[in-house]
Design a protein around this motif. Structure first.
Motif, PDB file in Angstrom:
ATOM      1  N   ILE A  10      -3.406  -3.838  -5.236  1.00 14.63           N
ATOM      2  CA  ILE A  10      -3.377  -5.261  -4.896  1.00 14.63           C
ATOM      3  C   ILE A  10      -4.563  -5.951  -5.545  1.00 14.63           C
ATOM      4  O   ILE A  10      -5.705  -5.531  -5.362  1.00 14.63           O
ATOM      5  CB  ILE A  10      -3.410  -5.466  -3.370  1.00 14.63           C
ATOM      6  CG1 ILE A  10      -2.150  -4.882  -2.732  1.00 14.63           C
ATOM      7  CG2 ILE A  10      -3.547  -6.950  -3.026  1.00 14.63           C
ATOM      8  CD1 ILE A  10      -2.197  -4.809  -1.224  1.00 14.63           C
ATOM      9  N   ARG A  12      -4.718  -9.649  -5.518  1.00 15.14           N
ATOM     10  CA  ARG A  12      -4.981 -10.764  -4.604  1.00 15.14           C
ATOM     11  C   ARG A  12      -3.718 -11.055  -3.789  1.00 15.14           C
ATOM     12  O   ARG A  12      -2.618 -11.070  -4.324  1.00 15.14           O
ATOM     13  CB  ARG A  12      -5.390 -12.006  -5.371  1.00 15.14           C
ATOM     14  CG  ARG A  12      -5.745 -13.167  -4.425  1.00 15.14           C
ATOM     15  CD  ARG A  12      -6.563 -14.239  -5.071  1.00 15.14           C
ATOM     16  NE  ARG A  12      -7.833 -13.687  -5.520  1.00 15.14           N
ATOM     17  CZ  ARG A  12      -8.506 -14.120  -6.591  1.00 15.14           C
ATOM     18  NH1 ARG A  12      -8.040 -15.116  -7.296  1.00 15.14           N
ATOM     19  NH2 ARG A  12      -9.649 -13.581  -6.928  1.00 15.14           N
ATOM     20  N   GLN A  13      -3.907 -11.321  -2.507  1.00 21.37           N
ATOM     21  CA  GLN A  13      -2.831 -11.775  -1.629  1.00 21.37           C
ATOM     22  C   GLN A  13      -3.361 -12.960  -0.842  1.00 21.37           C
ATOM     23  O   GLN A  13      -4.429 -12.866  -0.236  1.00 21.37           O
ATOM     24  CB  GLN A  13      -2.379 -10.681  -0.665  1.00 21.37           C
ATOM     25  CG  GLN A  13      -1.580  -9.611  -1.331  1.00 21.37           C
ATOM     26  CD  GLN A  13      -1.015  -8.620  -0.345  1.00 21.37           C
ATOM     27  OE1 GLN A  13      -1.613  -8.318   0.672  1.00 21.37           O
ATOM     28  NE2 GLN A  13       0.161  -8.099  -0.673  1.00 21.37           N
ATOM     29  N   THR A  14      -2.592 -14.054  -0.869  1.00 21.01           N
ATOM     30  CA  THR A  14      -3.021 -15.268  -0.199  1.00 21.01           C
ATOM     31  C   THR A  14      -1.895 -15.802   0.681  1.00 21.01           C
ATOM     32  O   THR A  14      -0.840 -16.182   0.169  1.00 21.01           O
ATOM     33  CB  THR A  14      -3.420 -16.343  -1.228  1.00 21.01           C
ATOM     34  OG1 THR A  14      -4.292 -15.772  -2.199  1.00 21.01           O
ATOM     35  CG2 THR A  14      -4.093 -17.520  -0.546  1.00 21.01           C
ATOM     36  N   THR A  24       3.473 -15.674   1.423  1.00 20.24           N
ATOM     37  CA  THR A  24       2.321 -14.985   0.858  1.00 20.24           C
ATOM     38  C   THR A  24       2.518 -14.926  -0.643  1.00 20.24           C
ATOM     39  O   THR A  24       3.582 -14.509  -1.116  1.00 20.24           O
ATOM     40  CB  THR A  24       2.171 -13.556   1.407  1.00 20.24           C
ATOM     41  OG1 THR A  24       1.871 -13.624   2.792  1.00 20.24           O
ATOM     42  CG2 THR A  24       1.048 -12.806   0.696  1.00 20.24           C
ATOM     43  N   SER A  26       1.359 -12.978  -3.775  1.00 20.75           N
ATOM     44  CA  SER A  26       0.779 -11.651  -3.985  1.00 20.75           C
ATOM     45  C   SER A  26       0.766 -11.303  -5.468  1.00 20.75           C
ATOM     46  O   SER A  26       1.780 -11.442  -6.149  1.00 20.75           O
ATOM     47  CB  SER A  26       1.602 -10.608  -3.226  1.00 20.75           C
ATOM     48  OG  SER A  26       1.090  -9.319  -3.433  1.00 20.75           O
ATOM     49  N   THR A  27      -0.380 -10.844  -5.943  1.00 18.07           N
ATOM     50  CA  THR A  27      -0.494 -10.356  -7.310  1.00 18.07           C
ATOM     51  C   THR A  27      -0.955  -8.907  -7.239  1.00 18.07           C
ATOM     52  O   THR A  27      -1.957  -8.592  -6.597  1.00 18.07           O
ATOM     53  CB  THR A  27      -1.470 -11.208  -8.136  1.00 18.07           C
ATOM     54  OG1 THR A  27      -0.964 -12.545  -8.185  1.00 18.07           O
ATOM     55  CG2 THR A  27      -1.609 -10.673  -9.550  1.00 18.07           C
ATOM     56  N   VAL A  28      -0.191  -8.038  -7.902  1.00 22.88           N
ATOM     57  CA  VAL A  28      -0.421  -6.602  -7.851  1.00 22.88           C
ATOM     58  C   VAL A  28      -0.497  -6.067  -9.278  1.00 22.88           C
ATOM     59  O   VAL A  28       0.296  -6.461 -10.137  1.00 22.88           O
ATOM     60  CB  VAL A  28       0.737  -5.907  -7.101  1.00 22.88           C
ATOM     61  CG1 VAL A  28       0.597  -4.404  -7.136  1.00 22.88           C
ATOM     62  CG2 VAL A  28       0.824  -6.416  -5.672  1.00 22.88           C
ATOM     63  N   THR A  37       3.194 -11.103 -10.105  1.00 23.70           N
ATOM     64  CA  THR A  37       2.932 -12.094  -9.060  1.00 23.70           C
ATOM     65  C   THR A  37       4.269 -12.421  -8.406  1.00 23.70           C
ATOM     66  O   THR A  37       5.260 -12.680  -9.092  1.00 23.70           O
ATOM     67  CB  THR A  37       2.274 -13.358  -9.636  1.00 23.70           C
ATOM     68  OG1 THR A  37       1.033 -12.989 -10.237  1.00 23.70           O
ATOM     69  CG2 THR A  37       2.023 -14.395  -8.551  1.00 23.70           C
ATOM     70  N   ASP A  42       7.183 -14.556   4.791  1.00 23.15           N
ATOM     71  CA  ASP A  42       6.658 -13.745   5.884  1.00 23.15           C
ATOM     72  C   ASP A  42       7.218 -14.136   7.246  1.00 23.15           C
ATOM     73  O   ASP A  42       6.817 -13.556   8.254  1.00 23.15           O
ATOM     74  CB  ASP A  42       5.130 -13.847   5.939  1.00 23.15           C
ATOM     75  CG  ASP A  42       4.464 -13.188   4.749  1.00 23.15           C
ATOM     76  OD1 ASP A  42       5.041 -12.240   4.189  1.00 23.15           O
ATOM     77  OD2 ASP A  42       3.370 -13.638   4.364  1.00 23.15           O
ATOM     78  N   SER A  62       9.590 -12.184  -9.843  1.00 21.98           N
ATOM     79  CA  SER A  62       8.157 -12.047 -10.094  1.00 21.98           C
ATOM     80  C   SER A  62       7.868 -12.517 -11.506  1.00 21.98           C
ATOM     81  O   SER A  62       8.774 -12.687 -12.316  1.00 21.98           O
ATOM     82  CB  SER A  62       7.723 -10.592  -9.935  1.00 21.98           C
ATOM     83  OG  SER A  62       8.324  -9.777 -10.919  1.00 21.98           O
ATOM     84  N   HIS A  75      -0.999 -16.591 -10.301  1.00 17.61           N
ATOM     85  CA  HIS A  75      -1.279 -16.590  -8.865  1.00 17.61           C
ATOM     86  C   HIS A  75      -1.710 -17.985  -8.402  1.00 17.61           C
ATOM     87  O   HIS A  75      -1.200 -18.493  -7.399  1.00 17.61           O
ATOM     88  CB  HIS A  75      -2.363 -15.558  -8.535  1.00 17.61           C
ATOM     89  CG  HIS A  75      -2.579 -15.360  -7.071  1.00 17.61           C
ATOM     90  ND1 HIS A  75      -1.938 -14.369  -6.362  1.00 17.61           N
ATOM     91  CD2 HIS A  75      -3.347 -16.025  -6.179  1.00 17.61           C
ATOM     92  CE1 HIS A  75      -2.304 -14.440  -5.094  1.00 17.61           C
ATOM     93  NE2 HIS A  75      -3.160 -15.437  -4.964  1.00 17.61           N
TER      94      HIS A  75
END
Length: 116
Positions: A10, A12-14, A24, A26-28, A37, A42, A62, A75
């Motif tokens: 991971i 960043r997750q915001t 959320t 999320s960039t992985v 991304t 949620d 993504s 992101h």
């Protein structure tokens, strides 16, 4: 589950929570030179699953980038959209008067609900 040197990692997750959405961004890092991304819904009922926001299909699409800098640009763009836009549904299920279906707007104006 994963050691610090393995993938996925991971970056960043915001979370973005308002009265109408729980998302959320999320960039992985999936592998070397491979970052994804994604925008996730949620909410417990997943009411925005498959809806659109900022060039993403929520829970479905993504954006892949080869560098962390490019992924962070995606992101930030997705985060801005999640904070400032309302998700809008795919074309199915709209009435003929919906401005979204006619291509006049990116927001649903259905008389039967749609996106706020």
């Amino acid at each position: 589950m994963f050691s610090s040197g393995t993938f996925p990692r991971i970056v960043r997750q915001t979370p973005v929570v308002t009265d109408v959405k729980q998302l959320t961004v999320s960039t992985v890092q999936v592998a070397p030179r491979y970052y994804d991304t994604v925008v996730f819904d949620d909410s417990t009922d997943k009411k925005h699953d498959g809806w659109f926001i900022g060039g993403f299909v929520i829970n479905k699409s993504s954006k892949r980038r080869p560098t962390r800098d490019a992924a962070m640009d995606d992101h930030r763009e997705a985060l801005h959209a999640a904070r400032t836009e309302e998700p809008f549904p795919p074309r199915g299920g709209h009435d003929e008067l919906c401005a979204y279906v006619s291509g006049m707007t990116s927001r649903c104006t259905c008389s039967n609900g749609g996106a706020a």
